[in-house]
Scaffold this motif. Structure first.
Motif, PDB file in Angstrom:
ATOM      1  N   GLU A  59       0.886  -1.076  -0.012  1.00 38.08           N
ATOM      2  CA  GLU A  59      -0.025  -0.004   0.059  1.00 38.08           C
ATOM      3  C   GLU A  59       0.834   1.391   0.108  1.00 38.08           C
ATOM      4  O   GLU A  59       1.709   1.462   0.977  1.00 38.08           O
ATOM      5  N   ASN A  63      -2.981   3.675  -1.652  1.00 37.30           N
ATOM      6  CA  ASN A  63      -3.502   2.624  -2.638  1.00 37.30           C
ATOM      7  C   ASN A  63      -2.712   1.563  -2.776  1.00 37.30           C
ATOM      8  O   ASN A  63      -1.486   1.528  -2.567  1.00 37.30           O
ATOM      9  N   SER A  65      -0.310  -0.965  -4.469  1.00 36.18           N
ATOM     10  CA  SER A  65       0.720  -0.992  -5.476  1.00 36.18           C
ATOM     11  C   SER A  65       1.131  -2.434  -5.527  1.00 36.18           C
ATOM     12  O   SER A  65       1.425  -3.186  -4.859  1.00 36.18           O
ATOM     13  N   PRO A 109      -4.044  -2.676  -9.809  1.00 35.25           N
ATOM     14  CA  PRO A 109      -2.929  -2.033  -9.383  1.00 35.25           C
ATOM     15  C   PRO A 109      -1.560  -2.771  -9.787  1.00 35.25           C
ATOM     16  O   PRO A 109      -0.609  -2.116  -9.837  1.00 35.25           O
ATOM     17  N   GLY A 112      -0.446  -0.712 -12.334  1.00 38.65           N
ATOM     18  CA  GLY A 112       0.169   0.517 -12.307  1.00 38.65           C
ATOM     19  C   GLY A 112       1.661   0.478 -11.774  1.00 38.65           C
ATOM     20  O   GLY A 112       2.281   1.258 -11.767  1.00 38.65           O
ATOM     21  N   ALA A 113       1.984  -0.959 -11.229  1.00 38.31           N
ATOM     22  CA  ALA A 113       3.317  -1.205 -10.552  1.00 38.31           C
ATOM     23  C   ALA A 113       4.254  -1.946 -11.733  1.00 38.31           C
ATOM     24  O   ALA A 113       5.384  -2.314 -11.348  1.00 38.31           O
ATOM     25  N   ASN A 334       2.902  11.645  -7.325  1.00 40.10           N
ATOM     26  CA  ASN A 334       2.124  10.161  -7.627  1.00 40.10           C
ATOM     27  C   ASN A 334       3.312   9.263  -8.487  1.00 40.10           C
ATOM     28  O   ASN A 334       2.852   8.809  -9.501  1.00 40.10           O
ATOM     29  N   TRP A 336       5.574   6.140  -9.874  1.00 40.36           N
ATOM     30  CA  TRP A 336       5.810   4.621 -10.148  1.00 40.36           C
ATOM     31  C   TRP A 336       6.519   4.233  -8.709  1.00 40.36           C
ATOM     32  O   TRP A 336       7.345   4.971  -8.194  1.00 40.36           O
ATOM     33  N   PRO A 337       6.255   2.984  -7.950  1.00 43.09           N
ATOM     34  CA  PRO A 337       5.126   2.006  -8.611  1.00 43.09           C
ATOM     35  C   PRO A 337       3.771   2.521  -7.836  1.00 43.09           C
ATOM     36  O   PRO A 337       2.718   1.639  -7.659  1.00 43.09           O
ATOM     37  N   GLU A 338       3.421   3.424  -7.381  1.00 37.87           N
ATOM     38  CA  GLU A 338       1.914   3.968  -6.722  1.00 37.87           C
ATOM     39  C   GLU A 338       1.106   3.723  -7.833  1.00 37.87           C
ATOM     40  O   GLU A 338       1.281   3.877  -9.254  1.00 37.87           O
ATOM     41  N   TYR A 339      -0.215   3.667  -7.357  1.00 40.38           N
ATOM     42  CA  TYR A 339      -1.372   3.422  -8.248  1.00 40.38           C
ATOM     43  C   TYR A 339      -1.537   4.739  -9.064  1.00 40.38           C
ATOM     44  O   TYR A 339      -1.439   5.693  -8.476  1.00 40.38           O
TER      45      TYR A 339
END
Length: 491
Positions: A59, A63, A65, A109, A112-113, A334, A336-339
């Motif tokens: 997380e 969010n 990840s 997610p 996103g990662a 925001n 990477w690897p955050e959503y």
């Protein structure tokens, strides 16, 4: 790694979708299957990273990840590229009980990662996952596999959403006799009644439930714990209990006019619509046909209300959200690897844009009051636009913009502002320790203050993703098995 340069040679491609206007004529799934040749190329885009963030399950920034289920994504991507589909299915099912659900409704997610997503579009992980499980069913590779021996232990699982079904599946595999209790008339929880057919056709839910039945799990519907049977009675009849009742107490909107006819919680609308589609004898009390519809709340549930109202031939539809429009690309805060918090055009918004010529979302807007006619029916909403700021203590506040007031015609209003936590009577009458309507049970252990009673999923963590629900259901089953047997072989 099947093709070292795959991520450089092939562009990302996901499932094609049926034309937005044509799909409004029915409730069928809007995504189409992907040809096998294309799937192999998408699998080839996976870099088989030394540290694959796609399945880290962290997380970050509030969010998820990476995949909370720790799916072995690089492995089955490579197997798909090589055309070894049955092996890909085996790897997928090692960590995910229900890929046919996550492959359709999870926000991914993992993508996103994805390391490729640092500079290029992510590997189409979700699309590949869906095709693996769909092929598994189509080829007949997925068959009932009841346990060879039984332990003699009995476990009750309360709630048949993704957490409850995952817990039941795992405990049944361990040889325990499992009974799942559901207060609704059909099994599936939010999978059945909270997600519209066009995102998740109910035949898929029923197919999985039937498979679980054939493997030995017992399902009891129309039974609410705390009302039809107490938690204490359930404990006396079973050796352990896992609570996965979700977090379906709606967050209300305490403003003037809330009581007017035509103002409903979003989940009531979605549930009744699905029931009407499944049972021709059931007549929903809410219809958007010929009405101006406003959805208050900018999340997925609100988007599903938009798509449902469009299929019911609404006159217009608008969705209100308090927050500003998301940026088109990742911002520095925001990384990477955050959503990725970026602007997207979801299926419902594509459909509304195709029908009415515009995205139905209104950003940075606050509803001040709901006004009705002389007969007590909603006729309009009064709003004001606001700027999102932080006060001197760093808290987010919304400052109203003078002169931005507006009146919106509406004969139907849906409140989709989220959920506060678990509902009564289970929470209030069971003796369970809880805080902010969430049952107290430590992550990783899942034990409540009552001996032999465990809690998992949204009931423990609050409203969250389907992958977190399945993850916690699996882990709670592991700890329940350890409690019953003194040790466990469950992952």
């Amino acid at each position: 790694m099947g093709k070292a340069t795959g991520f450089m040679e092939y562009e990302r491609k996901t499932a094609e979708e049926r034309d937005p206007l044509s799909r409004l004529q029915n409730w069928k799934e809007y995504q189409l299957p992907i040809p096998e040749d294309e799937l192999k190329k998408q699998g080839a885009r996976c870099m088989d990273c030394g540290t694959p963030f796609c399945h880290t399950g962290l997380e970050l920034g509030g969010n998820a990840s990476g995949c909370p289920l720790y799916n072995l994504i690089p492995e089955w991507n490579d197997l798909v590229y090589r055309g070894r589909w049955k092996e890909a299915l085996e790897r997928l099912l090692k960590t995910n009980n229900f890929p046919e659900f996550t492959g359709r409704v999870c926000p991914a997610p993992c993508e996103g990662a994805c390391t490729v997503a640092i500079h290029d579009p992510a590997v189409a992980i979700k699309s590949i996952e869906r095709e693996i499980i769909d092929r598994g069913f189509a080829e007949g590779w997925i068959v009932p596999r009841p346990p060879k021996t039984r332990t003699g232990k009995k476990v009750a699982v309360v709630g048949s959403g993704p957490a409850g079904l995952a817990a039941a599946d795992q405990l049944n595999k361990a040889g325990h006799s499992v009974t799942v209790y559901e207060r609704d008339d059909r099994i599936g929880g939010l999978l059945m009644y909270g997600i519209p057919n066009m995102k998740l056709e109910k035949e898929l839910v029923e197919r999985r439930v039937n498979l679980l039945k054939e493997e030995g799990i017992t399902f009891v519907t129309n039974t609410e714990i705390g009302k039809d049977i107490t938690l204490e009675e359930l404990r006396k009849q079973h050796d352990a209990v896992i609570l996965c009742a979700g977090a379906q107490k709606h967050r209300d909107l305490p403003i003037e006019g809330r009581e007017l006819e035509g103002v409903h919680f979003a989940m009531k609308y979605l549930t009744e619509t699905t029931k009407g589609l499944l049972d021709p004898a059931f007549e929903p009390s809410i219809s958007a046909e010929g009405k101006d519809v406003i959805v208050i709340g900018g999340g997925d549930t609100g988007a599903d209300c938009v798509a449902t109202a469009l299929r019911q031939q609404c006159n217009s539809v608008v969705q209100f959200g308090r927050h500003p429009r998301l940026p088109d690309e990742r911002q520095e805060n925001n990384p990477w690897p955050e959503y990725p918090q970026v602007f997207t055009l979801d299926y419902a918004y594509e459909e509304a844009k195709a029908k009415f010529g515009r995205d139905p979302r209104e950003y940075s807007i606050i509803t001040k009051k709901i006004v009705g006619d002389e007969e007590g029916r909603v006729k309009e909403l009064h709003t004001v636009y606001a700027e999102k700021e932080r006060d001197e203590k760093g808290r987010i506040v919304f400052k109203e913009i003078p002169g931005s007031e507006k009146v919106w015609p509406a004969q139907l209003v849906f409140i989709a502002t989220g959920f506060e936590g678990t509902e009564d009577p289970l929470l209030s009458e069971s003796g369970l320790e809880h805080e902010n309507r969430k049952v107290k049970a430590e992550y990783g252990d899942y034990s409540t203050n009552i001996d032999g009673v465990f809690a998992a999923g949204d009931m423990r963590r609050g409203q969250s993703l389907i992958v977190w629900a399945i993850h916690e259901g699996r882990e709670a089953a592991r700890e329940c098995d350890r409690y019953l047997m003194g040790d466990t072989q469950l992952p």
